[in-house]
Enzyme design. Sequence first.
Site, PDB file in Angstrom:
ATOM      1  N   HIS A 100       5.017   7.267  -4.978  1.00 11.31           N
ATOM      2  CA  HIS A 100       5.201   5.872  -4.601  1.00 11.31           C
ATOM      3  C   HIS A 100       4.538   4.953  -5.621  1.00 11.31           C
ATOM      4  O   HIS A 100       3.767   5.400  -6.474  1.00 11.31           O
ATOM      5  CB  HIS A 100       4.622   5.591  -3.205  1.00 11.31           C
ATOM      6  CG  HIS A 100       5.484   6.085  -2.084  1.00 11.31           C
ATOM      7  ND1 HIS A 100       5.363   7.343  -1.554  1.00 11.31           N
ATOM      8  CD2 HIS A 100       6.489   5.488  -1.399  1.00 11.31           C
ATOM      9  CE1 HIS A 100       6.248   7.511  -0.586  1.00 11.31           C
ATOM     10  NE2 HIS A 100       6.948   6.394  -0.463  1.00 11.31           N
TER      11      HIS A 100
ATOM     12  N   LYS B 157       0.792   1.072  -2.877  1.00 11.09           N
ATOM     13  CA  LYS B 157       0.838   1.691  -1.548  1.00 11.09           C
ATOM     14  C   LYS B 157      -0.566   2.080  -1.107  1.00 11.09           C
ATOM     15  O   LYS B 157      -1.333   2.673  -1.872  1.00 11.09           O
ATOM     16  CB  LYS B 157       1.754   2.912  -1.555  1.00 11.09           C
ATOM     17  CG  LYS B 157       1.973   3.511  -0.166  1.00 11.09           C
ATOM     18  CD  LYS B 157       3.074   4.561  -0.196  1.00 11.09           C
ATOM     19  CE  LYS B 157       3.270   5.210   1.168  1.00 11.09           C
ATOM     20  NZ  LYS B 157       3.664   4.227   2.212  1.00 11.09           N
TER      21      LYS B 157
END
Length: 255
Positions: A142, A146
Amino acid sequence: MLKIALSGCNGRMGHVITDIVGQKKDMEIVAGFDINTEKQADFPVYADPFEFKGECDVIIDFSNASSTEHLLAYCEQHHTPIVICTTGHSAEQLQNIRAASAKFPVFRSGNMSIGINLLMDLLRKSASVLGENYDVEIIEKHHNQKLDAPSGTALMLADAVADALPYDAEYVYDRHERREKRPAHEIGISAIRGGTIVGEHSVMFCGRDEIIEIKHTALSREVFAVGAVDAAAFMAGCTQPGMYDMSDVIAAHGN
């Protein structure tokens, strides 16, 4: 006209959902909830849901795990269904979400992509066939903003695999202190954070002289927003309390 309240409206996902709903003729966002109360679209924004005195049919929550319990209190008071897309909840928070679902309809999924949820069915089938003869490793990637790791999606995928394995799997997130051979009954889960990666999840079944890899890549946040809007439309028609997830939405599409 379906009336939606959007929690986290001024965040990245909030903006994407606002754009998608804006293209629909049968739904509208009537209010936004966000700690940043700047009005960035054609609806009012409130720091506290209880400041909103209008009516809505469903809430979509793409905010922060710390906001969930306050939203649940609002939903209980108004008996409003909620679609919880936020991840990173603690065990206690998850328990509170389950308790709330006994009072009003609650939708929760670690990933709103229909593709990911179909992938889970493939993983259950694969694990039931491959069984003890293959080691299972999950790698998720990600963007560098995040907050939680591993991702809620990685845990969903691990749970799907574990449900179909013939043994009780141990989730292992960090091996750097383990100076030993890999035990047979592990599911390894690794997280990578970098750049602007939207989301990539790979599940590997590693056997003798072969690797079977099942992978999902999200190329934009729109796939999650579309799933959230579909879930909101589904939940707006739910009158019975209970815990719902994307499998219910997929089943409704199939009918």
